[in-house]
Scaffold this motif. Structure first.
Motif, PDB file in Angstrom:
ATOM      1  N   GLU A  37     -42.706  52.489  34.203  1.00 31.23           N
ATOM      2  CA  GLU A  37     -42.433  52.232  35.851  1.00 31.23           C
ATOM      3  C   GLU A  37     -40.778  52.513  35.978  1.00 31.23           C
ATOM      4  OE1 GLU A  37     -43.748  48.210  37.595  1.00 31.23           O
ATOM      5  OE2 GLU A  37     -43.926  47.858  35.273  1.00 31.23           O
ATOM      6  N   PRO A  38     -40.432  52.950  37.170  1.00 28.11           N
ATOM      7  CA  PRO A  38     -38.989  53.183  37.381  1.00 28.11           C
ATOM      8  C   PRO A  38     -38.274  51.478  37.351  1.00 28.11           C
ATOM      9  CG  PRO A  38     -40.437  53.326  39.244  1.00 28.11           C
ATOM     10  CD  PRO A  38     -41.371  53.312  38.295  1.00 28.11           C
ATOM     11  N   LEU A  39     -36.883  51.543  37.303  1.00 30.62           N
ATOM     12  CA  LEU A  39     -36.137  50.373  37.189  1.00 30.62           C
ATOM     13  C   LEU A  39     -36.538  49.391  38.336  1.00 30.62           C
ATOM     14  CD1 LEU A  39     -32.624  51.432  35.853  1.00 30.62           C
ATOM     15  CD2 LEU A  39     -34.800  50.814  34.621  1.00 30.62           C
ATOM     16  N   GLU A  40     -36.932  49.876  39.325  1.00 32.74           N
ATOM     17  CA  GLU A  40     -37.410  49.088  40.657  1.00 32.74           C
ATOM     18  C   GLU A  40     -38.591  48.605  40.504  1.00 32.74           C
ATOM     19  OE1 GLU A  40     -37.465  53.295  42.225  1.00 32.74           O
ATOM     20  OE2 GLU A  40     -36.295  52.065  40.928  1.00 32.74           O
ATOM     21  N   GLY A  41     -39.493  49.205  39.585  1.00 38.56           N
ATOM     22  CA  GLY A  41     -41.026  48.779  39.270  1.00 38.56           C
ATOM     23  C   GLY A  41     -41.853  49.656  40.258  1.00 38.56           C
ATOM     24  N   ASP A  42     -43.219  49.436  39.777  1.00 38.75           N
ATOM     25  CA  ASP A  42     -44.206  50.355  40.789  1.00 38.75           C
ATOM     26  C   ASP A  42     -44.242  49.697  41.940  1.00 38.75           C
ATOM     27  OD1 ASP A  42     -46.735  50.726  41.848  1.00 38.75           O
ATOM     28  OD2 ASP A  42     -47.951  50.599  39.890  1.00 38.75           O
ATOM     29  N   ILE A  43     -44.163  50.430  42.992  1.00 39.12           N
ATOM     30  CA  ILE A  43     -44.153  49.749  44.528  1.00 39.12           C
ATOM     31  C   ILE A  43     -45.303  48.674  44.848  1.00 39.12           C
ATOM     32  CG2 ILE A  43     -42.948  51.825  45.343  1.00 39.12           C
ATOM     33  CD1 ILE A  43     -45.484  52.514  46.761  1.00 39.12           C
ATOM     34  N   ALA A  44     -46.560  48.882  44.224  1.00 42.64           N
ATOM     35  CA  ALA A  44     -47.340  48.012  44.311  1.00 42.64           C
ATOM     36  C   ALA A  44     -46.970  46.467  43.807  1.00 42.64           C
ATOM     37  CB  ALA A  44     -48.572  48.285  43.278  1.00 42.64           C
ATOM     38  N   ARG A  45     -46.126  46.322  42.895  1.00 40.99           N
ATOM     39  CA  ARG A  45     -45.597  44.962  42.431  1.00 40.99           C
ATOM     40  C   ARG A  45     -44.970  44.647  43.681  1.00 40.99           C
ATOM     41  NH1 ARG A  45     -44.300  43.317  37.502  1.00 40.99           N
ATOM     42  NH2 ARG A  45     -44.424  45.018  35.661  1.00 40.99           N
ATOM     43  N   HIS A  46     -44.619  44.945  44.839  1.00 44.02           N
ATOM     44  CA  HIS A  46     -44.010  44.429  45.741  1.00 44.02           C
ATOM     45  C   HIS A  46     -44.632  44.164  47.031  1.00 44.02           C
ATOM     46  CE1 HIS A  46     -40.615  44.945  43.107  1.00 44.02           C
ATOM     47  NE2 HIS A  46     -40.701  46.392  43.233  1.00 44.02           N
ATOM     48  N   ALA A  47     -45.904  44.923  46.992  1.00 43.90           N
ATOM     49  CA  ALA A  47     -46.728  44.826  48.055  1.00 43.90           C
ATOM     50  C   ALA A  47     -47.386  43.580  48.812  1.00 43.90           C
ATOM     51  CB  ALA A  47     -48.096  45.678  47.969  1.00 43.90           C
TER      52      ALA A  47
END
Length: 395
Positions: A37-47
Motif C-alpha cells: 500500500e502507499p503510505l496513506e493506505g488503500d483508499i478503501a481503508r478510509h471508506a
C-alpha cells in the motif's frame, strides 16, 4: 484459510476491490499474500462505513494478508519492492499500464528481477486496442461493456447493476489466470509467465456468452437473449409481497399452468417444442404475472415446492443476515481473533471437503508487517530504521 497454495508468495499491489478481492481469494487458498500500500493506505481503508479494522469495504477484501506500506515513488521504495519481488512467485497489480511502468512494475522490468515470477496485471482495457490508456472504474466498464445497456433493452432505460460487478468479475478472471500460470510453471513451462486481465474485455465476454445470440450465426443477427430481455422477466407481485418463479422445462411449465387452472396453455401448438415455446416466452411470463397475485408469497412457495417448480421469495440484503440456511452453515460467523467490533465476516464460499482449514486472520493495520517482510528480504534493523526515518516506509 486453506493450505492449498502453501509456499506460494504473492505480492499484491492493489486497491479498492479488484486487486484486493483477487488477493484475498489467493490468501484464503493458502498463499502468502503481501499487500503493498502507499503510505496513506488503500483508499478503501478510509471508506464509509468505518468500524473495527477500517472501512467495511477494506475489511471484507483484505483478510489473511501481510501488509507493507511503502512509498513506491521513491527510488528506495522501488529498490525495497524489487528485493521483495525477487522472493515472490506472483506479482498482481490493478494499475494503469503507464503508472506500473513508472514504478518499475512493467512485465519486462519485473522479469529482469525474477524470471520465474508470474506477472499479472488487471487494467481497464487491453493493451492492444485504442482504449488501452483510458481510466476505468466499475461504472465505466458497466457502461462500455453493454451491461448498463441491457437495462434499456429490457426496461427502456440504461441501468447500472447495484454491485461492483466488473471489478469482481475481472478479479475472478485474474485468479484463474494466475492459478493456470502457476500450474504451467510448476510443470516445467518456460514462460514468459504473464497474465493480462482487461476489465472491458472480461465483461464483454461474460455478458455476450448468452447475449451474442443470433449474431453468433449471422451478420445481421441482433444480439440479445430473448428470455432474459423480456420485460415480463422480473420479480412478480404476490398478494402480500414479491416472488421469483422460473418454470424452465416443458414439464415445469406444464405443472405450473395446471396448478393455476390454465391447462389450455398446454394445448397451444407452440407449447411442446423448446424453440417455439421460447418464442412465446413473453406470453408465458404474462400468465405468471397475472396468476401470482392471487395467493400470498408463503402460499406460493409451498405450492411451487410441492410441484418442483423453481422459486424463491425476493430477499432484501437485510434479510440475508437472518436467512436460516446461512445461519445453519455459519456463513457470517466472525473468526476468532477478529476485532471485537466486527459483528459479521464473509467466508471463502468454495469448499474443499476433507481438507483441514485454519482460522482466518483479520486485516492488519497499515504497515503492520513492514519489519517482518523487509527482514525476509535481507534488510537488517538499521536499514529498516533508516527507511522509516527517511519516510519511505510507514513506522
Amino acid at each position: 484459510m486453506l493450505p492449498l497454495l502453501k509456499g506460494i508468495r504473492v505480492v499484491e499491489v492493489g486497491a479498492v476491490v479488484l486487486g484486493p478481492y483477487a488477493g484475498q481469494i489467493l490468501a484464503d487458498l493458502g498463499a502468502e499474500v503481501i499487500k503493498v500500500e502507499p503510505l496513506e493506505g488503500d483508499i478503501a481503508r478510509h471508506a464509509h462505513p468505518q468500524g473495527a479494522g477500517g472501512g467495511a469495504l477494506f475489511v471484507n477484501n483484505n483478510r489473511n494478508k501481510r501488509m507493507l506500506a511503502i512509498d513506491l515513488k521513491r527510488p528506495e521504495g522501488q529498490a525495497a519492492l524489487a528485493k521483495l519481488l525477487g522472493t515472490a512467485d506472483v506479482l498482481f497489480h490493478n494499475m494503469r499500464l503507464d503508472a506500473a511502468e513508472r514504478l518499475g512494475l512493467g512485465p519486462d522490468a519485473v522479469a529482469a528481477i525474477n524470471p520465474r515470477i508470474i506477472h499479472c496485471s488487471a487494467t481497464g482495457f487491453g493493451r492492444g486496442g485504442r482504449y488501452r490508456d483510458r481510466p476505468a472504474f466499475d461504472d465505466i466498464i458497466q457502461a462500455a461493456s453493454g451491461l448498463a445497456g441491457l437495462g434499456a433493452l429490457q426496461a427502456g432505460t440504461p441501468q447500472f447493476v447495484p454491485t461492483i460487478v466488473a471489478d469482481k468479475v475481472a478479479a475472478l478472471h485474474a485468479v484463474y489466470g494466475i492459478l493456470a500460470a502457476l500450474v504451467s510453471r510448476e510443470r516445467g513451462g518456460e514462460g514468459p509467465f504473464r497474465v493480462e486481465v482487461p476489465m472491458f474485455e472480461a465483461m464483454v465476454a461474460f455478458l455476450m456468452n448468452e447475449h451474442l445470440s443470433a449474431a453468433t450465426f449471422a451478420e445481421e443477427g441482433a444480439p440479445g437473449y430473448p428470455r432474459l430481455l423480456s420485460p415480463d422477466r422480473r420479480p412478480f407481485r404476490t398478494a402480500d409481497g414479491w416472488i421469483a418463479v422460473l418454470p424452465y422445462t416443458e414439464a415445469q411449465w406444464r405443472r405450473f399452468v395446471e396448478e393455476i387452472g390454465r391447462s389450455d396453455v398446454v394445448m397451444q401448438p407452440w407449447f411442446a417444442a423448446p424453440q417455439t415455446r421460447q418464442a412465446h416466452v413473453g406470453e408465458l411470463y404474462a400468465i405468471l404475472a397475472q396468476s401470482l397475485t392471487a395467493r400470498t408469497t408463503d402460499a406460493w412457495i409451498a405450492a411451487l415446492e410441492a410441484i418442483d417448480v423453481p422459486c424463491s421469495r425476493i430477499a432484501m440484503p437485510a434479510d440475508l443476515l437472518t436467512d436460516p440456511h446461512l445461519a445453519e452453515i455459519g456463513f457470517f460467523d466472525v473468526p476468532d481473533g477478529f476485532p471485537e467490533g466486527v459483528r459479521r465476516a464473509l467466508p471463502q464460499p468454495v469448499q474443499f471437503p476433507g481438507i483441514a482449514t485454519t482460522g482466518d486472520l483479520p486485516p492488519h493495520a497499515l504497515g503492520a508487517d513492514n519489519r517482518a517482510v523487509l527482514a525476509d528480504c535481507g534488510y537488517d534493523n538499521a536499514a529498516i530504521d533508516a527507511l522509516i526515518a527517511a519516510g519511505v516506509i510507514a513506522s
